[in-house]
Design a protein around this motif. Sequence first.
Motif, mmCIF file in Angstrom:
data_model
loop_
_atom_site.group_PDB
_atom_site.id
_atom_site.type_symbol
_atom_site.label_atom_id
_atom_site.label_comp_id
_atom_site.label_asym_id
_atom_site.label_seq_id
_atom_site.Cartn_x
_atom_site.Cartn_y
_atom_site.Cartn_z
ATOM 1 N N LEU A 130 59.950 80.227 35.728
ATOM 2 C CA LEU A 130 60.853 81.329 36.051
ATOM 3 C C LEU A 130 60.346 82.625 35.457
ATOM 4 O O LEU A 130 59.922 82.682 34.308
ATOM 5 C CB LEU A 130 62.259 81.015 35.520
ATOM 6 N N ASP A 131 60.415 83.692 36.222
ATOM 7 C CA ASP A 131 59.997 85.037 35.813
ATOM 8 C C ASP A 131 58.515 85.094 35.436
ATOM 9 O O ASP A 131 58.073 86.040 34.782
ATOM 10 C CB ASP A 131 60.840 85.557 34.636
ATOM 11 N N LYS A 132 57.766 84.032 35.804
ATOM 12 C CA LYS A 132 56.327 83.979 35.510
ATOM 13 C C LYS A 132 56.035 84.149 34.012
ATOM 14 O O LYS A 132 55.083 84.788 33.602
ATOM 15 C CB LYS A 132 55.574 85.066 36.308
ATOM 16 N N LYS A 133 56.894 83.582 33.202
ATOM 17 C CA LYS A 133 56.714 83.719 31.746
ATOM 18 C C LYS A 133 55.716 82.688 31.233
ATOM 19 O O LYS A 133 55.543 81.620 31.815
ATOM 20 C CB LYS A 133 58.048 83.526 31.028
ATOM 21 N N HIS A 134 55.119 83.064 30.099
ATOM 22 C CA HIS A 134 54.262 82.105 29.396
ATOM 23 C C HIS A 134 55.073 81.522 28.241
ATOM 24 O O HIS A 134 55.433 82.213 27.303
ATOM 25 C CB HIS A 134 53.006 82.785 28.852
ATOM 26 N N PHE A 135 55.401 80.223 28.338
ATOM 27 C CA PHE A 135 56.263 79.596 27.345
ATOM 28 C C PHE A 135 55.434 79.111 26.155
ATOM 29 O O PHE A 135 54.557 78.250 26.308
ATOM 30 C CB PHE A 135 57.017 78.410 27.953
ATOM 31 N N GLU A 136 55.738 79.645 24.968
ATOM 32 C CA GLU A 136 55.089 79.172 23.749
ATOM 33 C C GLU A 136 55.687 77.824 23.350
ATOM 34 O O GLU A 136 56.711 77.396 23.885
ATOM 35 C CB GLU A 136 55.280 80.189 22.612
ATOM 36 N N GLU A 137 55.036 77.173 22.380
ATOM 37 C CA GLU A 137 55.476 75.833 21.958
ATOM 38 C C GLU A 137 56.905 75.857 21.409
ATOM 39 O O GLU A 137 57.691 74.939 21.633
ATOM 40 C CB GLU A 137 54.516 75.279 20.898
ATOM 41 N N GLU A 138 57.269 76.921 20.678
ATOM 42 C CA GLU A 138 58.600 77.009 20.064
ATOM 43 C C GLU A 138 59.604 77.744 20.950
ATOM 44 O O GLU A 138 60.713 78.059 20.501
ATOM 45 C CB GLU A 138 58.518 77.736 18.709
ATOM 46 N N TYR A 139 59.215 78.002 22.191
ATOM 47 C CA TYR A 139 60.045 78.846 23.052
ATOM 48 C C TYR A 139 61.431 78.245 23.262
ATOM 49 O O TYR A 139 62.428 78.968 23.325
ATOM 50 C CB TYR A 139 59.353 79.045 24.406
ATOM 51 N N PHE A 140 61.530 76.928 23.364
ATOM 52 C CA PHE A 140 62.804 76.282 23.699
ATOM 53 C C PHE A 140 63.556 75.780 22.460
ATOM 54 O O PHE A 140 64.478 74.972 22.592
ATOM 55 C CB PHE A 140 62.554 75.109 24.661
ATOM 56 N N ASP A 141 63.197 76.244 21.265
ATOM 57 C CA ASP A 141 63.854 75.779 20.045
ATOM 58 C C ASP A 141 65.329 76.167 19.992
ATOM 59 O O ASP A 141 66.119 75.539 19.273
ATOM 60 C CB ASP A 141 63.138 76.324 18.801
ATOM 61 N N ASN A 142 65.733 77.207 20.719
ATOM 62 C CA ASN A 142 67.134 77.645 20.672
ATOM 63 C C ASN A 142 67.989 76.972 21.753
ATOM 64 O O ASN A 142 69.158 77.297 21.919
ATOM 65 C CB ASN A 142 67.216 79.172 20.843
ATOM 66 N N PHE A 143 67.398 76.016 22.473
ATOM 67 C CA PHE A 143 68.139 75.286 23.509
ATOM 68 C C PHE A 143 68.602 73.937 22.959
ATOM 69 O O PHE A 143 67.960 73.348 22.092
ATOM 70 C CB PHE A 143 67.251 75.055 24.744
ATOM 71 N N GLU A 144 69.697 73.440 23.491
ATOM 72 C CA GLU A 144 70.192 72.113 23.119
ATOM 73 C C GLU A 144 70.922 71.503 24.307
ATOM 74 O O GLU A 144 71.338 72.208 25.244
ATOM 75 C CB GLU A 144 71.122 72.181 21.910
ATOM 76 N N VAL A 145 71.064 70.171 24.260
ATOM 77 C CA VAL A 145 71.757 69.445 25.329
ATOM 78 C C VAL A 145 73.055 68.873 24.773
ATOM 79 O O VAL A 145 73.075 68.285 23.692
ATOM 80 C CB VAL A 145 70.865 68.324 25.897
ATOM 81 N N GLU A 146 74.129 69.061 25.513
ATOM 82 C CA GLU A 146 75.435 68.514 25.145
ATOM 83 C C GLU A 146 75.780 67.394 26.109
ATOM 84 O O GLU A 146 75.884 67.602 27.322
ATOM 85 C CB GLU A 146 76.500 69.605 25.203
#
Length: 444
Positions: A48-64
């Motif tokens: 999405l948005d042609k972003k370059h995702f770093e390794e820690e990019y998704f650290d602020n996400f969680e699954v409920e």
Amino acid sequence: MSMVSLPGLKELIESISRERNLPRNAVQNALREALLKGYERYRRAQNLDKKHFEEEYFDNFEVELDVEEQGFRVLATKTIIEEVTNSDHEISLKDVQEFAGDAAQIGDSVLVDVTPDKEEFGRMAAMQTKQVLSQKLRDQQRQMIQEEFQDIEDTVLQARVLRFERQSVIMAVSSSFGQPEVEAELPKREQLPNDNYRANATFKVYLKKVLQGQHRGPQLLVSRADAGLVVYLFANEVPEIEDEVVRIVAVAREANPPSRHVGPRTKIAVDTLDRDVDPVGACIGARGSRIQVVVNELRGEKIDVIRWSPDPATYIANALSPARVDEVRLMDPETRQTHVLVAEDQLSLAIGKEGQNVRLAARLTGWKIDIKDRDKYDYAAEDAKFAAAARQQAAAQLEEELAEEELAEEELEDMIETVDDTGEALDEELETSEELEESATNEL
């Protein structure tokens, strides 16, 4: 809040919990991590948005997980700012005020539902998370086994034969009553030659090690050949050992002799501070009843129980049981070398079949034992030989000390020379300084 539907989620968790012997909360944690990894892979695939995702990019996400509603949501912790530059990590104050009111302030963090609306994500997440979930569950199992068995290393467990892999026996063990069984490996080198490892046969095994890290196969390494098993069996069978009236001082065991013509054998040294107790007799029992239980568990292994002594000569003589020793000569206490004199008819008994008896006695006492025929022993020649060896060793030690002293003298001379050089340099600098000062004075 939106939610991705997972029909049968509750039954899935219950099923995995039963099959893997894991608590439900551990299964749910593994499922959350796997779904989050699935969401991350989904986002990377969509880019999405042609972003370059770093390794820690998704650290602020969680699954409920919502077990009752049978689905899950993806949530992100975002920081409230005025102007958004990264919509995955930031949110504008205006957008927050639409659902949080005026209480929100710039710099605060807020939890936002970012679950995709696409039904496609549910199918992709299921495919992506299957492999990750399997790995996470294995990791959970490993962690539980480590926590459960780490504190009981070097103890004895009851084990049941499950199957055979190459030359290893895979066994089922449990740490305590009511706990599910886990698999343990009994390698070839830890097996007893007289054991019959048929399916569902039960054995007492010594928990030798709990393997750490990403080790394939069972994490528990058990043994039937370790000396610790003999210690446990005696402690379990002899009340005086459990009550600490009799203590086991040393054990030497050869469960897998180098030759198939020699059977397994153990020597165990015991002692007591109670004058009214015979430590050897306590371990053997009336008519050998106690030691026979240990021998039966070890499938007929020969066991010598001997009396420990603080006197090395007495201890060595006892350790060579059942041979009768006439004299023990401690030739060199520093290197722990000894000559043991026996009658000619006791030579083969003292040495043992293929040297097993003297080998175990040496390991038990920590002395290098040389068995000699009493009638052919030349006291003067042996004393002269050891005296010559002692002189040679002393000369070598003296030579080594002199070499060290010579090296130290050379280092000292180098240091003195360095100091002299430094002093000469300082003198030259001082002389130059004085000449400059004198020249400046003359100019004035």
